[in-house]
Write an enzyme that holds these catalytic residues in place. Structure first.
Site, PDB file in Angstrom:
ATOM      1  N   SER A   1      21.167  40.028  14.024  1.00 15.89           N
ATOM      2  CA  SER A   1      22.239  40.819  13.422  1.00 15.89           C
ATOM      3  C   SER A   1      21.835  41.199  12.003  1.00 15.89           C
ATOM      4  O   SER A   1      20.774  41.795  11.802  1.00 15.89           O
ATOM      5  CB  SER A   1      23.533  40.007  13.461  1.00 15.89           C
TER       6      SER A   1
ATOM      7  N   HIS B   1      22.646  44.040  16.410  1.00 17.12           N
ATOM      8  CA  HIS B   1      23.932  44.656  16.071  1.00 17.12           C
ATOM      9  C   HIS B   1      23.672  45.849  15.176  1.00 17.12           C
ATOM     10  O   HIS B   1      22.941  45.738  14.196  1.00 17.12           O
ATOM     11  CB  HIS B   1      24.815  43.661  15.299  1.00 17.12           C
TER      12      HIS B   1
ATOM     13  N   ASP C   1      27.617  35.293  17.157  1.00 18.32           N
ATOM     14  CA  ASP C   1      27.222  35.858  18.446  1.00 18.32           C
ATOM     15  C   ASP C   1      25.910  35.211  18.896  1.00 18.32           C
ATOM     16  O   ASP C   1      25.040  34.914  18.090  1.00 18.32           O
ATOM     17  CB  ASP C   1      27.048  37.380  18.296  1.00 18.32           C
TER      18      ASP C   1
END
Ligand SMILES: C[S@@+](CC[C@H](N)C(=O)[O-])C[C@H]1O[C@@H](n2cnc3c(N)ncnc32)[C@H](O)[C@@H]1O
Lengths: 283, 208
Positions: B25, B52, B145
């Protein structure tokens, strides 16, 4: 001895196959050619949310509880996520490249297959109105989920989304102000009722139902991604036979005819967008 | 499912790893620049990556990383087969899933952990598809996540690798993965590419 995790997974995959069979035999909905990874994820989520201990237990429950199937599981399996003017570049391309083709027809029929709660078809109605085609237009919005069709008929969107839709609308080449098309009511935005007059909503199941009239354009976005290759081919064939010669097929940004058997029966209208034209010579 | 010998008799399986999934991310560009160019051109497994990014992002990241790398780096396409020596990035605004036959699926299903693509979605479907033959890697990020997905990989006998939080631009994601799972290796960012080259060629898992 405890069952190994691998054996458990293998059993789960069998239970999963049986579940789809059960749904098919009991309710007639055929999910057997949907993306397995995707359906499994949705089912797993349902087990967790409702504290159901196994796929077999879920199967037992949905065989005996029709409301549970229709209100919950069927809904889980028919992803209804949608937006107005999703992928603005698509709408811009429709304005620039597709509208001139549609404008050559005396009457224009457009079919949105898998229209969910209607955001996409209302967006198209706005676009075609701005492009001067409204008077000779009939839009058909279909889905196999009656609950979303009921919502679609209302023509109401959440006020929280309006900001994003406004920006999408502008990026997609909107020529007016997006606020011309809705009235804000508390938490909702009521879409301009005039748009609705051009739209007919109906239940149609892409897996089971037949050709749907002779269309000048078919829009089916973010539906085929949930199907396996075989079912995708079948549905593209259905679209092929539901289009007039030279008719337009619009797919989602990540869907293409690349792997499809019918690729050579369509021409890509422009690079970068999944917009295809059926050949003029064939049926 | 069919290809594993796990269920024969004593419940043990041995074999080579067949695929890698990577989740990253905040700080992902730099992290991937430190890993993918090191992957050798004959890497015998596909690599799927969730980074992401902004929903409207184009394919800049894939093109950029492709230029730097010996292996091909591309945006994953709907229903394409994951083949060895290719890196597949999840497209912006879509979840990336792996089918049992190792083809790739995309979905606009609701966000998971506030993210689409979500690392958990890739890791969990990848674990179901490759089971003990999968390597999962969690890199820098400012959220949680991937923790659940890595847990699933580990549970099915796969290998779990996490970037040393000390070397991560954002520590929350690797820390959360470490807290959730008994991780096999905690590696410095600079080591991960070399490690993958080594273990994918020679390393064998032995699943208990
Ligand atoms: C993710 S939504 C896409 C909505 C919209 N087209 C868009 O792109 O924003 C997918 C829709 O396809 C519908 N669908 C799935 N399977 C179908 C089938 N067999 N026949 C008709 N509709 C189906 C679902 O009910 C859902 O509303």
């Amino acid at each position: 001895m405890t069952v190994s995790i691998h054996k458990k997974l293998q059993n789960e995959k069998i239970e999963f196959t049986l579940l789809l069979e059960a749904i098919y035999h009991k309710y007639g909905y055929d999910f057997r050619h949907y993306s397995v990874a995707h359906i499994r994820r949705r089912i797993q989520r349902r087990l967790t949310l409702d504290g159901i201990e196994s796929i077999s237990a879920l199967q037992h429950r949905l065989l005996n509880d029709e409301t549970f199937f229709f209100q919950t599981v069927f809904h889980d399996l028919s992803i209804n996520v949608t937006e107005m003017f999703r992928d603005p570049s698509f709408y811009l391309a429709v304005r620039q490249k597709v509208v001139p083709i549609l404008a050559t027809y005396p009457f224009i029929k457009v079919w949105h297959a898998g229209c969910a709660t209607g955001e996409e078809i209302y967006s198209m109605a706005i676009l075609l109105k701005e492009e001067g085609l409204f008077d000779r237009l009939q839009l058909y919005g279909t889905d196999f989920n009656d609950l979303v069709l009921e919502k679609a008929k209302e023509g109401i969107v959440s006020i929280r989304s309006v900001k994003e839709y406004t920006s999408n609308y502008q990026l997609g080449g909107g020529t007016q102000s997006f606020s011309d098309y809705y009235t804000a009511r508390y938490s909702h935005a009521l879409l301009e009722p005039e748009l609705k007059e051009k739209i007919l909503f109906a239940n149609h199941n892409l897996v089971a139902d037949q050709v749907f009239g002779e269309m000048q354009m078919i829009v089916c976005r973010n539906v085929l991604i949930y199907f396996d290759q075989e079912l995708q081919n079948r549905v593209i064939d259905l679209f092929y036979h539901s289009l007039c010669r030279g008719g337009i097929l619009c797919l989602g940004a990540k869907e293409s005819l690349r792997l499809s058997e019918q690729e050579n029966k369509f021409n890509r209208l422009l690079p970068g967008e999944q917009i295809y034209q059926k050949g003029y010579g064939t049926d | 499912m069919g290809q594993t010998e796990t269920d024969s008799g004593n419940g043990k399986a041995t074999g080579k790893y067949e695929a890698v999934v990577i989740g990253v991310s905040y700080g992902g560009l730099k992290a991937l620049e430190n890993i993918l160019p090191i992957i050798s051109s004959d890497f015998p497994a596909p690599i799927m990556v969730v980074q992401h990014q902004d929903p409207l992002a184009d394919d800049f990241l894939a093109k950029h990383l492709n230029r730097l790398s010996q292996v091909q780096v591309k945006v994953a396409e709907e229903k394409e087969k994951a083949v060895a020596g290719v890196v597949y990035l999840a497209p912006a605004n879509y979840h990336l899933l792996v089918e049992d036959n190792h083809t790739l699926s995309l979905s606009i299903d609701e966000k998971v952990n506030f993210a689409r693509p979500a690392i958990d979605v890739l890791f969990e479907s990848g674990a179901d598809a490759w089971q003990a033959r999968l390597i999962g890697v969690i890199l820098t990020g400012a959220n949680h996540d991937g923790s659940q997905g890595l847990q699933r990989i580990k549970k099915l006998g796969g290998l779990a690798i996490v970037q040393d939080p000390q070397t991560a631009q954002a520590q929350a994601m690797p820390e959360s993965a470490l807290a959730a799972t008994e991780v096999d290796y905690v590696l410095q960012l600079g080591e991960i590419g070399y490690f993958l080259n080594d273990i994918i060629g020679t390393g064998t898992f032995n699943d208990q």
